[in-house]
Scaffold this active site. Structure first.
Site, PDB file in Angstrom:
ATOM      1  N   HIS A  59       0.658  -1.379   0.049  1.00  0.00           N
ATOM      2  CA  HIS A  59      -0.316  -0.047   0.007  1.00  0.00           C
ATOM      3  C   HIS A  59       1.247   1.624   0.080  1.00  0.00           C
ATOM      4  CE1 HIS A  59      -3.777  -2.496   0.885  1.00  0.00           C
ATOM      5  NE2 HIS A  59      -2.717  -3.180   0.993  1.00  0.00           N
ATOM      6  N   ASP A 149      -8.311  -5.043  -1.878  1.00  0.00           N
ATOM      7  CA  ASP A 149      -8.112  -5.008  -0.653  1.00  0.00           C
ATOM      8  C   ASP A 149      -8.716  -4.714  -0.252  1.00  0.00           C
ATOM      9  OD1 ASP A 149      -5.554  -6.902   0.609  1.00  0.00           O
ATOM     10  OD2 ASP A 149      -4.843  -5.046   0.340  1.00  0.00           O
ATOM     11  N   ASN A 275      -5.304  -7.121   8.833  1.00  0.00           N
ATOM     12  CA  ASN A 275      -5.854  -7.285   8.506  1.00  0.00           C
ATOM     13  C   ASN A 275      -5.301  -8.701   7.714  1.00  0.00           C
ATOM     14  OD1 ASN A 275      -8.486  -8.298   7.821  1.00  0.00           O
ATOM     15  ND2 ASN A 275      -9.375  -6.917   7.110  1.00  0.00           N
ATOM     16  N   ASP A 302       2.687  -6.986   2.756  1.00  0.00           N
ATOM     17  CA  ASP A 302       1.238  -6.443   3.162  1.00  0.00           C
ATOM     18  C   ASP A 302       1.401  -5.032   3.269  1.00  0.00           C
ATOM     19  OD1 ASP A 302      -1.687  -5.425   2.735  1.00  0.00           O
ATOM     20  OD2 ASP A 302      -2.244  -6.911   4.099  1.00  0.00           O
ATOM     21  N   HIS A 306       1.175   3.569   8.449  1.00  0.00           N
ATOM     22  CA  HIS A 306      -0.446   4.043   9.067  1.00  0.00           C
ATOM     23  C   HIS A 306       0.504   4.852   9.782  1.00  0.00           C
ATOM     24  CE1 HIS A 306      -3.651   2.199   7.809  1.00  0.00           C
ATOM     25  NE2 HIS A 306      -2.789   0.603   8.138  1.00  0.00           N
TER      26      HIS A 306
HETATM   27  O1  DOR Z   1      -4.011  -4.950   7.844  1.00  0.00           O
HETATM   28  C1  DOR Z   1      -4.540  -4.368   6.726  1.00  0.00           C
HETATM   29  N1  DOR Z   1      -4.311  -2.907   6.360  1.00  0.00           N
HETATM   30  N2  DOR Z   1      -4.923  -5.652   6.231  1.00  0.00           N
HETATM   31  C2  DOR Z   1      -5.639  -4.945   4.794  1.00  0.00           C
HETATM   32  O2  DOR Z   1      -6.291  -5.827   3.889  1.00  0.00           O
HETATM   33  C3  DOR Z   1      -5.806  -2.960   4.302  1.00  0.00           C
HETATM   34  C4  DOR Z   1      -4.669  -2.699   4.960  1.00  0.00           C
HETATM   35  C5  DOR Z   1      -4.528  -1.452   4.774  1.00  0.00           C
HETATM   36  O3  DOR Z   1      -4.789  -0.639   4.107  1.00  0.00           O
HETATM   37  O4  DOR Z   1      -3.948  -0.673   5.563  1.00  0.00           O
HETATM   38 ZN    ZN Z   2      -3.177  -5.448   1.574  1.00  0.00          ZN
END
Ligand code: DOR
Ligand code: ZN
Length: 422
Positions: A59, A149, A275, A302, A306
């Site tokens: 991301h 996703d 997640n 993944d 944040h």
């Molecule tokens: O932990 C996660 N963060 N799982 C996801 O599927 C999305 C992702 C996010 O975009 O922060």
């Molecule tokens: Zn993801």
């Protein structure tokens, strides 16, 4: 532009051999022993040379959430983590559900010019699960796959149509698997630790039901499908048996699922909130077994950066996600190769060749005439993970204080050194 990488150990698909590599005009011009020094020399004495690592699930947050990460900071973090190529998920703002956003991401990544960035378009408009996105136009603009996703496509008929459209445009659906009704606001694995902490749990079945549905669609339609971030032992088993009967399913998992168990939630560290959730020891063992026998084709991060304000809140309110792109290589090498049974060639398969094959990307192997995307690492180097030192804007890692082996020394993209530890 010409240079030779000398004295390194090269990780080929069939084993590791000492070889020199001549790089010329962005390509691997020659591989051999004692190559004459032409142009510059990179001394790789004591280092291992891998095919450039590819992370097919990250991301990068741009457009829209540049406070968490942007294409520049994410690309810098990627090359610091040894990645020559990444594929970025569409849950941006606006969502990458049309060719304009796809084109924008590619344009920004080319300006930044560090790693290769391949956009993933969304399956449905706004990732709302209601109406298909402009799949053909996004594919034409350079989307290498589609995914909602972060969410599942709950409507099976829409998912069926998405698989058929994607297949017509020669791209794959990457499926985030969770039955949202069954999750019902759960934030951790449902089990002993959710009971102890009082945090709302989410059953393995929420993930497994959707893995089984995607496989059922793939099998009925005879269309390939890819399962994202598998976290359950039972999900691994569903995929293993589908593969055994010839279903065209591929799958991925992440370092946090083969390093951690949900014991880590007991001190309410929100950096453990992800997640799908981190599960139990039998899941962790099954993920390792799946990566060993190829039920799980590849390792992805993944990478979900944040900000502090997204994580320094109570557990149930915190954002899901782990900033993982700078620790993936060391965590994978340490757990699977150094402490485990995996060979370096298998690690290169899981972190480079398999993602290239699944998405039809260039790279993934070291061969004469191939693209000079290379990751050079010092496998003996030991260090302690400290999220505050990450290049990524996302410092959110559950691995602070973890001692790992394997430091990236150089990341080379199209023959250009994009990262050097020195
Ligand atoms: O932990 C996660 N963060 N799982 C996801 O599927 C999305 C992702 C996010 O975009 O922060
Ligand atoms: Zn993801």
């Amino acid at each position: 532009m010409k240079y030779v990488i000398k004295n390194g150990s090269v990780v080929f698909s069939d084993g590791v051999r000492p070889c020199d590599i001549l790089v010329e005009d962005g390509k691997i011009a020659k591989i051999g022993e004692n190559l004459p020094a032409e142009g510059e020399v990179i001394d790789a004495e004591g280092l291992h040379i891998f095919p450039g690592l590819i992370d097919m699930h990250v991301h990068l947050r741009e457009p829209g959430y540049e406070g968490k990460e942007d294409i520049e900071s994410g690309s810098k973090a990627a090359v610091a983590g040894g990645f020559t190529q990444v594929c970025c998920m569409p849950n941006t703002n606006p969502v990458n559900d049309n060719a304009v956003v796809t084109t924008y991401i590619k344009y920004r990544a080319e300006k930044v010019n560090l790693c290769k960035v391949n956009p993933i378009g969304s399956i449905t408009k706004g990732e709302k699960g209601e109406e298909l996105a402009e799949i053909g136009k996004m594919a034409a603009a350079g989307a290498v796959a589609i995914s909602d996703d972060g969410r599942s496509v709950m409507d099976s008929k829409i998912m069926r149509l998405a698989m058929e459209y994607a297949n017509d445009f020669n791209i794959k659906c990457l499926c985030h698997c969770e039955d949202e009704n069954l999750v019902d606001g759960g934030v951790v694995n449902e089990g002993l630790n959710s009971t102890i902490t009082g945090l709302k749990g989410s059953l393995r079945a929420a993930e497994d039901i959707m893995i089984a549905r995607e496989i059922a669609l793939s099998e009925s339609l005879d269309i390939p499908v890819h399962i994202c971030h598998v976290s359950t032992y039972s999900g691994v088993e569903i995929i293993r048996s589908a593969k055994a009967r010839g279903v065209k399913v591929t799958a991925e998992s992440c370092p946090h699922y083969f390093w951690l168990t949900d014991d880590v939630i007991r001190d309410f560290d929100t950096n453990t909130k992800v997640n799908p959730p981190i599960r139990e020891e039998k899941d962790r063992q099954a993920i390792i077994a799946g990566l060993m026998d190829g039920t799980l084709d590849c390792i992805v991060t993944d990478h979900a950066p944040h900000g502090k304000k997204d994580k320094q809140v109570e557990y149930s309110l915190a954002a899901f996600g782990i900033s993982g792109i700078e620790t993936s290589f060391s965590l994978s090498y340490t757990k699977l190769v150094k402490e485990g049974e995996m060979t370096l060639s298998q690690l290169a398969e899981r972190m480079s060749a398999a993602p290239a094959r699944i998405l039809g990307l260039e790279g993934g192997k070291i061969e004469e005439g191939g693209v000079a995307d290379l990751t050079i690492a010092d496998l003996a180097a030991k260090y302690v993970i400290d999220g505050e030192k990450f290049v990524s804007k996302g410092k959110n890692t559950p691995f602070n204080g973890t001692e790992v082996y394997g430091r990236v020394a150089y990341t080379i993209v199209d023959g250009d050194i994009k990262y050097s530890a020195k």
